[in-house]
Design a protein around this motif. Structure first.
Motif, PDB file in Angstrom:
ATOM      1  N   PRO A  69       0.815  -1.228   0.000  1.00  0.00           N
ATOM      2  CA  PRO A  69       0.000   0.000   0.000  1.00  0.00           C
ATOM      3  C   PRO A  69       0.845   1.273   0.000  1.00  0.00           C
ATOM      4  CG  PRO A  69      -0.806  -1.537   1.650  1.00  0.00           C
ATOM      5  CD  PRO A  69       0.486  -2.078   1.140  1.00  0.00           C
ATOM      6  N   LEU A  70       1.985   1.246   0.695  1.00  0.00           N
ATOM      7  CA  LEU A  70       2.857   2.419   0.704  1.00  0.00           C
ATOM      8  C   LEU A  70       3.459   2.671  -0.676  1.00  0.00           C
ATOM      9  CD1 LEU A  70       4.708   2.039   4.123  1.00  0.00           C
ATOM     10  CD2 LEU A  70       2.929   3.673   3.512  1.00  0.00           C
ATOM     11  N   LEU A  71       3.859   1.606  -1.365  1.00  0.00           N
ATOM     12  CA  LEU A  71       4.399   1.757  -2.721  1.00  0.00           C
ATOM     13  C   LEU A  71       3.329   2.267  -3.678  1.00  0.00           C
ATOM     14  CD1 LEU A  71       6.678  -1.403  -3.075  1.00  0.00           C
ATOM     15  CD2 LEU A  71       7.390   0.989  -3.039  1.00  0.00           C
ATOM     16  N   ALA A  72       2.113   1.762  -3.533  1.00  0.00           N
ATOM     17  CA  ALA A  72       1.017   2.215  -4.388  1.00  0.00           C
ATOM     18  C   ALA A  72       0.733   3.698  -4.149  1.00  0.00           C
ATOM     19  CB  ALA A  72      -0.233   1.376  -4.124  1.00  0.00           C
ATOM     20  N   LEU A  73       0.712   4.114  -2.900  1.00  0.00           N
ATOM     21  CA  LEU A  73       0.474   5.513  -2.570  1.00  0.00           C
ATOM     22  C   LEU A  73       1.593   6.394  -3.112  1.00  0.00           C
ATOM     23  CD1 LEU A  73      -1.308   7.532  -1.039  1.00  0.00           C
ATOM     24  CD2 LEU A  73       0.077   7.087   0.978  1.00  0.00           C
ATOM     25  N   TRP A  74       2.820   5.951  -2.957  1.00  0.00           N
ATOM     26  CA  TRP A  74       3.958   6.702  -3.473  1.00  0.00           C
ATOM     27  C   TRP A  74       3.861   6.824  -4.993  1.00  0.00           C
ATOM     28  CZ3 TRP A  74       8.050   5.185  -6.710  1.00  0.00           C
ATOM     29  CH2 TRP A  74       9.094   6.103  -6.811  1.00  0.00           C
ATOM     30  N   GLY A  75       3.482   5.749  -5.658  1.00  0.00           N
ATOM     31  CA  GLY A  75       3.324   5.779  -7.121  1.00  0.00           C
ATOM     32  C   GLY A  75       2.261   6.765  -7.562  1.00  0.00           C
ATOM     33  N   LEU A  76       1.148   6.805  -6.827  1.00  0.00           N
ATOM     34  CA  LEU A  76       0.089   7.760  -7.164  1.00  0.00           C
ATOM     35  C   LEU A  76       0.539   9.203  -6.970  1.00  0.00           C
ATOM     36  CD1 LEU A  76      -3.071   6.025  -5.657  1.00  0.00           C
ATOM     37  CD2 LEU A  76      -2.638   6.538  -8.066  1.00  0.00           C
ATOM     38  N   VAL A  77       1.297   9.452  -5.923  1.00  0.00           N
ATOM     39  CA  VAL A  77       1.802  10.807  -5.671  1.00  0.00           C
ATOM     40  C   VAL A  77       2.756  11.227  -6.783  1.00  0.00           C
ATOM     41  CG1 VAL A  77       3.262  12.180  -4.116  1.00  0.00           C
ATOM     42  CG2 VAL A  77       1.461  10.718  -3.169  1.00  0.00           C
ATOM     43  N   VAL A  78       3.645  10.321  -7.172  1.00  0.00           N
ATOM     44  CA  VAL A  78       4.599  10.620  -8.250  1.00  0.00           C
ATOM     45  C   VAL A  78       3.864  10.868  -9.559  1.00  0.00           C
ATOM     46  CG1 VAL A  78       6.420   9.602  -9.686  1.00  0.00           C
ATOM     47  CG2 VAL A  78       6.549   9.436  -7.198  1.00  0.00           C
ATOM     48  N   TRP A  79       2.868  10.022  -9.844  1.00  0.00           N
ATOM     49  CA  TRP A  79       2.098  10.153 -11.083  1.00  0.00           C
ATOM     50  C   TRP A  79       1.300  11.457 -11.095  1.00  0.00           C
ATOM     51  CZ3 TRP A  79      -3.365   9.884 -11.591  1.00  0.00           C
ATOM     52  CH2 TRP A  79      -3.815   9.867 -12.902  1.00  0.00           C
ATOM     53  N   ALA A  80       0.654  11.770  -9.986  1.00  0.00           N
ATOM     54  CA  ALA A  80      -0.169  12.977  -9.896  1.00  0.00           C
ATOM     55  C   ALA A  80       0.700  14.235  -9.953  1.00  0.00           C
ATOM     56  CB  ALA A  80      -1.000  12.971  -8.617  1.00  0.00           C
ATOM     57  N   GLY A  81       1.884  14.140  -9.408  1.00  0.00           N
ATOM     58  CA  GLY A  81       2.783  15.302  -9.422  1.00  0.00           C
ATOM     59  C   GLY A  81       3.502  15.483 -10.737  1.00  0.00           C
TER      60      GLY A  81
END
Length: 49
Positions: free
Chosen positions: A33-45
């Motif tokens: 879940p932490l990797l998924a959240l980090w991926g979403l933040v990177v993608w959104a940014g």
């Protein structure tokens, strides 16, 4: 009032403990879940990986 306190069976379906899992599964439950959240933040940014 009843003197009986409601207690769940620890082995029953309403009890879940991370400590009952193997170390790899525990790590997966925490890391994925932490990797998924980090991926979403990177993608959104719009940041490059």
């Amino acid at each position: 009032m009843s003197e009986h306190m409601h207690r769940h069976n620890k082995e029953g379906p309403c009890h879940f403990s991370l400590m009952s899992l193997s170390a790899t599964k525990r790590l997966g439950f925490v890391a994925l879940p932490l990797l998924a959240l980090w991926g979403l933040v990177v993608w959104a940014g719009g940041w490059p990986l």
